[in-house]
Enzyme design. Structure first.
Site, mmCIF file in Angstrom:
data_model
loop_
_atom_site.group_PDB
_atom_site.id
_atom_site.type_symbol
_atom_site.label_atom_id
_atom_site.label_comp_id
_atom_site.label_asym_id
_atom_site.label_seq_id
_atom_site.Cartn_x
_atom_site.Cartn_y
_atom_site.Cartn_z
ATOM 1 C CE LYS A 102 -3.925 -1.838 2.858
ATOM 2 N NZ LYS A 102 -4.966 -1.594 1.883
ATOM 3 N NE ARG A 136 -11.138 -9.679 -1.458
ATOM 4 C CZ ARG A 136 -11.537 -8.686 -2.524
ATOM 5 N NH1 ARG A 136 -12.084 -8.885 -3.592
ATOM 6 N NH2 ARG A 136 -11.684 -7.203 -2.158
HETATM 7 N N1 BES Z 1 -8.081 -3.533 4.926
HETATM 8 C C1 BES Z 1 -8.202 -3.083 3.251
HETATM 9 C C2 BES Z 1 -9.464 -2.363 3.109
HETATM 10 C C3 BES Z 1 -9.615 -1.218 3.988
HETATM 11 C C4 BES Z 1 -9.332 -0.036 3.141
HETATM 12 C C5 BES Z 1 -9.998 -1.173 5.162
HETATM 13 C C6 BES Z 1 -9.313 1.328 3.808
HETATM 14 C C7 BES Z 1 -10.218 0.048 5.734
HETATM 15 C C8 BES Z 1 -9.687 1.362 5.130
HETATM 16 C C9 BES Z 1 -8.514 -4.493 2.252
HETATM 17 O O1 BES Z 1 -7.357 -5.532 2.776
HETATM 18 C C10 BES Z 1 -7.806 -4.063 1.045
HETATM 19 O O2 BES Z 1 -6.746 -3.408 0.976
HETATM 20 N N2 BES Z 1 -8.559 -3.971 -0.040
HETATM 21 C C11 BES Z 1 -8.279 -3.406 -1.179
HETATM 22 C C12 BES Z 1 -9.045 -4.538 -2.314
HETATM 23 C C13 BES Z 1 -8.369 -4.278 -3.518
HETATM 24 C C14 BES Z 1 -6.924 -4.523 -3.605
HETATM 25 C C15 BES Z 1 -9.219 -5.069 -4.394
HETATM 26 C C16 BES Z 1 -8.778 -2.268 -1.477
HETATM 27 O O3 BES Z 1 -9.883 -2.039 -1.043
HETATM 28 O O4 BES Z 1 -8.267 -1.503 -1.993
HETATM 29 ZN ZN ZN Z 2 -5.478 -5.383 2.040
#
Ligand code: BES
Ligand code: ZN
Ligand code: ZN
Length: 492
Positions: A274, A348
């Site tokens: 990230k 997931r």
């Molecule tokens: N933990 C994150 C989602 C999240 C984002 C929670 C912001 C709280 C605040 C999750 O694991 C994630 O990174 N999801 C990605 C999925 C994508 C790669 C399909 C996302 O939401 O960008």
């Molecule tokens: Zn994630």
């Protein structure tokens, strides 16, 4: 935490009284309080005439009462217009008021309740007000003296009838808010402390206290049970992943509700790392696991007579040499094969194995996860995204959420969405195709592959569980959202 209690007559030591007032009714509301000296009523009239005291929402007016009342202050707290009032108005008002009480360094506070002329039960008002005070008082203050010093209030006493109903309402408020604050503490705790091992320890402590059955699937047991999703996500971290299961079964019958929580103790994104600004809050990516642990704790304390099993899917999503990679194909514990296209869609993958086990052992399932940033894009930070396979159960959950003032909204799952998680080389892929799609919905469609025929509701709390700015009831950070909704549902 502050203690909240009921009292029949006035306390010996009081620093402040709180009186709730409606817009355009301030003078009458204050008169109705009874026993207030004329000098005070006169002062109120003057303030009303000068429009300094109007009873609007978010208005908090402290008035010095030295020589007039036992307490040196009375605080008038606005509720807005009577016709717009519902329980949550009071919850927000008391949460708001407590900041001014703290600013005046109050320690012991006596609170009245607004007069609803019987339209709402005394118990409901009491519960809402008490919850607001406790939740509004919360701060994650372990590492900041300034925050600790602000928290001067020790007791809030309600001057009200002491009946079975009011005592019960207060008990519900106390247990519910304690659970919410427990989630906040766990979410706010740095990821170096709140590791999978730490959350296992918390679960063990709860199990011991209430003699619950507990199963911990460590690396060995995960391998044995082919829980390759949890193993894959955890393999890039020095902290071993685990799946923890707690069973609270007060009833002999076989009906049981599974509460499954995403417990990513830190989500760096894995190899698909990230950007720094998106990583900032990712110590809170275990909010789902914290939610189910705290909800179980509260359900037991409330003596809820329902069988509940809790599943904590615990792992850290890091970039170690052994980290799982895009292109990997994982055979999950229920045989579903998953093509990994993005290591940041890890929640997931962990939940898949946790849900598959829960599906074997329960007649209904709720899962909770800070699953998708897309949930924030769709609904913001004030609404939980809800999906499920049973319209009645979803509706029950939405009713419960409205009752406790936690907003939730159902998103659809249709066949054309389900198509978007199909993979060319495996059963499903871990991100939707095309990439620019309904991310929260496709995540739900992914999870659907791991539940059986039983009713299931999925709560995406990415927005509501982690506040990017302070809200009515919570500071920035962990909010403990949805705990009160689930408790309300369990009590329905
Ligand atoms: N933990 C994150 C989602 C999240 C984002 C929670 C912001 C709280 C605040 C999750 O694991 C994630 O990174 N999801 C990605 C999925 C994508 C790669 C399909 C996302 O939401 O960008
Ligand atoms: Zn994630
Ligand atoms: Zn995550």
């Amino acid at each position: 935490m502050i203690s909240i209690k009921l009292i029949g007559k006035e306390e010996k030591k009081v620093d402040a009284f709180v009186a709730f007032v409606f817009e355009n009714e301030v003078e009458q509301n204050v008169k109705d309080l009874a026993h207030l000296p004329d000098a005070l009523l006169k002062e109120v009239s003057r303030l009303v005439k000068q429009k300094q005291l109007q009873g609007k929402e978010k208005e908090v007016m402290p008035l010095s009462t030295i020589g007039l009342l036992k307490a040196p202050f009375i605080f008038f707290v606005g509720l807005g217009k009577r016709e717009d009032f519902y329980e949550h108005t009071l919850r927000k008002a008391s949460a708001h008021a407590i900041k001014t009480l703290q600013a005046h360094k109050c320690v012991h506070v006596v609170s009245t309740l607004p007069n609803l002329h019987g339209e709402l039960g005394l118990d409901e008002l009491l519960q809402a007000a008490a919850e607001g005070y406790v939740l509004g008082e919360y701060a994650y203050d372990l590492y900041k003296k300034e925050l600790r010093e602000k928290r001067t209030i020790k007791t809030i006493s309600f001057l009200t009838q002491q009946t079975l109903a009011t005592a019960n309402a207060l008990k519900r408020a106390r247990i519910g808010t304690e659970a919410v604050c427990y989630v906040r503490d766990l979410v706010n705790m740095p990821a170096e402390f709140a590791t999978p091992a730490y959350l296992e320890k918390e679960a063990r402590a709860l199990a011991k206290k209430h003699k619950l059955k507990i199963r911990v699937y460590g690396k060995k047991e995960l391998v044995k049970n082919k829980m390759n999703g949890i193993l894959a996500v955890g393999q890039g971290s020095r902290h071993e992943p685990r799946l923890v299961v707690l069973e609270y079964t007060p009833l002999k019958k076989k009906e049981s509700l599974a509460l499954v929580g995403k417990g990513i103790t830190f989500d760096a994104g894995g190899l698909g790392i990230k950007p720094a600004e998106y990583m900032e809050d990712m110590k809170g990516d275990m909010a789902g696991a914290a939610t189910v642990l705290a909800t179980l704790k509260a359900a037991i304390e409330l003596g809820i007579k329902k069988n509940i099993k809790v599943y904590l899917g615990l792992a850290e999503n890091m970039l170690g040499a052994a980290a799982y990679k895009p292109g990997d194909i994982i055979t999950m514990s229920n045989g579903t094969t998953v093509e990994v296209l993005h290591t940041d869609a890890e929640g997931r993958v962990v939940l898949g194995d946790a849900l598959a086990l829960a599906a074997k052992e329960n007649t209904a399932i709720f899962d909770f996860a800070t699953l998708t940033g897309a949930a924030i894009v769709a609904l913001g930070h004030d609404m939980t995204a809800v999906m499920g396979n049973d319209a009645d159960l979803v509706e029950d959950v939405l009713v419960a959420s409205r009752r406790v003032g936690e907003e939730a909204w159902e998103l659809p799952m249709r066949d054309h969405h389900r198509e978007q998680v199909k993979s060319d080389v495996a059963d499903i892929r871990n991100i939707g195709k095309p990439r620019m799609g309904p991310g929260t919905i496709t995540a739900g469609c992914f999870l659907e592959h791991f539940v059986d025929k039983q009713p299931w509701v999925h709560f995406d709390i990415a927005g509501t569980g982690l506040a990017n700015a302070k809200t009515d009831l919570s500071p920035r950070g962990g909010t403990g959202a949805i705990v009160r909704t689930v408790l309300e549902y369990l009590l329905m």
